[in-house]
Design a protein around this motif. Sequence first.
Motif, short mmCIF file in Angstrom:
data_model
loop_
_atom_site.label_atom_id
_atom_site.label_comp_id
_atom_site.label_asym_id
_atom_site.label_seq_id
_atom_site.Cartn_x
_atom_site.Cartn_y
_atom_site.Cartn_z
N MET A 64 47.76 39.01 30.26
CA MET A 64 48.25 37.87 29.47
C MET A 64 48.93 36.94 30.44
O MET A 64 50.12 37.07 30.75
N LEU A 65 48.16 35.98 30.97
CA LEU A 65 48.59 35.14 32.08
C LEU A 65 48.47 33.67 31.72
O LEU A 65 47.76 33.30 30.79
N PRO A 66 49.17 32.78 32.46
CA PRO A 66 49.27 31.38 32.03
C PRO A 66 48.00 30.55 32.10
O PRO A 66 47.77 29.71 31.23
N ASP A 67 47.14 30.78 33.13
CA ASP A 67 46.06 29.81 33.34
C ASP A 67 44.91 30.47 34.09
O ASP A 67 45.03 31.60 34.61
N SER A 68 43.80 29.76 34.18
CA SER A 68 42.60 30.28 34.81
C SER A 68 42.84 30.75 36.25
O SER A 68 42.40 31.86 36.63
N PRO A 69 43.52 29.97 37.12
CA PRO A 69 43.74 30.45 38.48
C PRO A 69 44.55 31.74 38.53
O PRO A 69 44.34 32.57 39.43
N ASP A 70 45.47 31.93 37.59
CA ASP A 70 46.26 33.16 37.56
C ASP A 70 45.37 34.36 37.24
O ASP A 70 45.49 35.42 37.86
N VAL A 71 44.48 34.19 36.29
CA VAL A 71 43.56 35.28 35.94
C VAL A 71 42.63 35.59 37.10
O VAL A 71 42.41 36.76 37.44
N GLU A 72 42.11 34.55 37.74
CA GLU A 72 41.23 34.77 38.88
C GLU A 72 41.96 35.52 40.00
O GLU A 72 41.41 36.45 40.60
N ALA A 73 43.20 35.13 40.27
CA ALA A 73 43.96 35.78 41.34
C ALA A 73 44.29 37.23 41.00
O ALA A 73 44.13 38.15 41.82
N VAL A 74 44.74 37.46 39.77
CA VAL A 74 45.19 38.80 39.38
C VAL A 74 44.02 39.75 39.17
O VAL A 74 44.08 40.92 39.55
N VAL A 75 42.95 39.25 38.57
CA VAL A 75 41.81 40.13 38.26
C VAL A 75 40.85 40.26 39.44
O VAL A 75 40.41 41.36 39.76
N LEU A 76 40.55 39.15 40.09
CA LEU A 76 39.53 39.15 41.13
C LEU A 76 40.09 39.25 42.54
O LEU A 76 39.33 39.39 43.50
N GLY A 77 41.41 39.19 42.68
CA GLY A 77 42.05 39.18 44.00
C GLY A 77 41.83 40.46 44.78
O GLY A 77 41.43 41.50 44.25
N GLU A 78 42.15 40.38 46.07
CA GLU A 78 41.88 41.48 47.01
C GLU A 78 42.50 42.80 46.56
O GLU A 78 41.90 43.87 46.72
N ASP A 79 43.72 42.75 46.03
CA ASP A 79 44.37 43.97 45.55
C ASP A 79 44.66 43.84 44.05
O ASP A 79 45.68 44.30 43.56
N GLY A 80 43.72 43.21 43.35
CA GLY A 80 43.91 42.93 41.94
C GLY A 80 43.37 44.00 41.02
O GLY A 80 43.14 45.14 41.42
N VAL A 81 43.14 43.59 39.79
CA VAL A 81 42.74 44.54 38.75
C VAL A 81 41.44 45.24 39.11
O VAL A 81 41.35 46.47 39.10
N LEU A 82 40.40 44.47 39.42
CA LEU A 82 39.09 45.09 39.63
C LEU A 82 39.04 45.91 40.91
O LEU A 82 38.25 46.86 41.02
N ALA A 83 39.88 45.58 41.86
CA ALA A 83 39.93 46.36 43.10
C ALA A 83 40.57 47.73 42.89
O ALA A 83 40.38 48.63 43.71
N ASN A 84 41.29 47.89 41.79
CA ASN A 84 42.04 49.14 41.58
C ASN A 84 41.70 49.87 40.29
O ASN A 84 42.06 51.03 40.14
N ALA A 85 41.03 49.21 39.35
CA ALA A 85 40.70 49.84 38.08
C ALA A 85 39.63 50.91 38.29
O ALA A 85 38.74 50.78 39.13
N LYS A 86 39.70 51.97 37.50
CA LYS A 86 38.69 53.01 37.60
C LYS A 86 37.44 52.61 36.83
O LYS A 86 37.50 51.84 35.86
#
Length: 292
Positions: A64-86
Amino acid sequence: MSKVGFIGLGIMGGPMAANLVKAGHEVVGYNRSQAKVDKLVADGGKAAASVAEAVRDAEIIFTMLPDSPDVEAVVLGEDGVLANAKSGALLVDCSTIRPDVSRRVAEAAAEKGVRALDAPVSGGEPKAIDGTLSIMVGGEADAFAAAQDVLNAVGTTIVHVGPSGAGQTVKAANQLIVAGNIGLVAEALVFLEAHGVDTEAGMKVLGGGLAGSTVLDAKNEKMRNREFAPGFRLELHHKDMGIVQAAARDAGLTIPLGSLVSQLVAAAVAQGDGKLDHSGLLKQITQLNGRD
């Protein structure tokens, strides 16, 4: 019950995470400001020191993040969601962002073996607290079915509206209607005040007729009292109207009323009112009428 990682514990995310705890889910939360994490812990959740820690063992991940760049950074970032989710985890993004970004997130998630839903919400802070949000969900039907239990903990009107990005498209339409409604409630209030009408009585009877709306019910008292503590900030609605305008252009549409209210919201933000509740749009209407 599910193991849930929750990223973004602000005005909306904090109450949503707390309601997931109340429903019996094991919730691990992360937020950039520690005070929000501490509040979740006080509500029975667990604290994470990073995105990676919040999502590593999660079966379901909320953002639950403010804007598109925040989602891209948190989800797609180097140590973000997809890098760590099972693999096999389910990502439920409740942020309000551009539909094309939601589609890109879903594609990237699929490559990692993660199912993704765009599930923006409507109802503001009161409904986030009550767990009665309206949730418009885009994504695959099987992912929507898998998310049903956790979504039921935070909302009451939960509708699968189509493929990835469809949830964000419906949310854009929602924000268009809400902004226009706020603008018209503000104009009606100034109109009543100019004619010396008892505005409490006037708004009461308007609310009981065809002019009635959820926006009028939720916002008119604070607008009458000029109380604009944020439940949903004008600066975020400004961002959302940008999404509306861009999506309309992509479809070759003209939205004349939407364009006008977008300009009013933009003016409010430019004049320093972005931190106010979006009902603070009333200030623009009063200024235009010289009734400060």
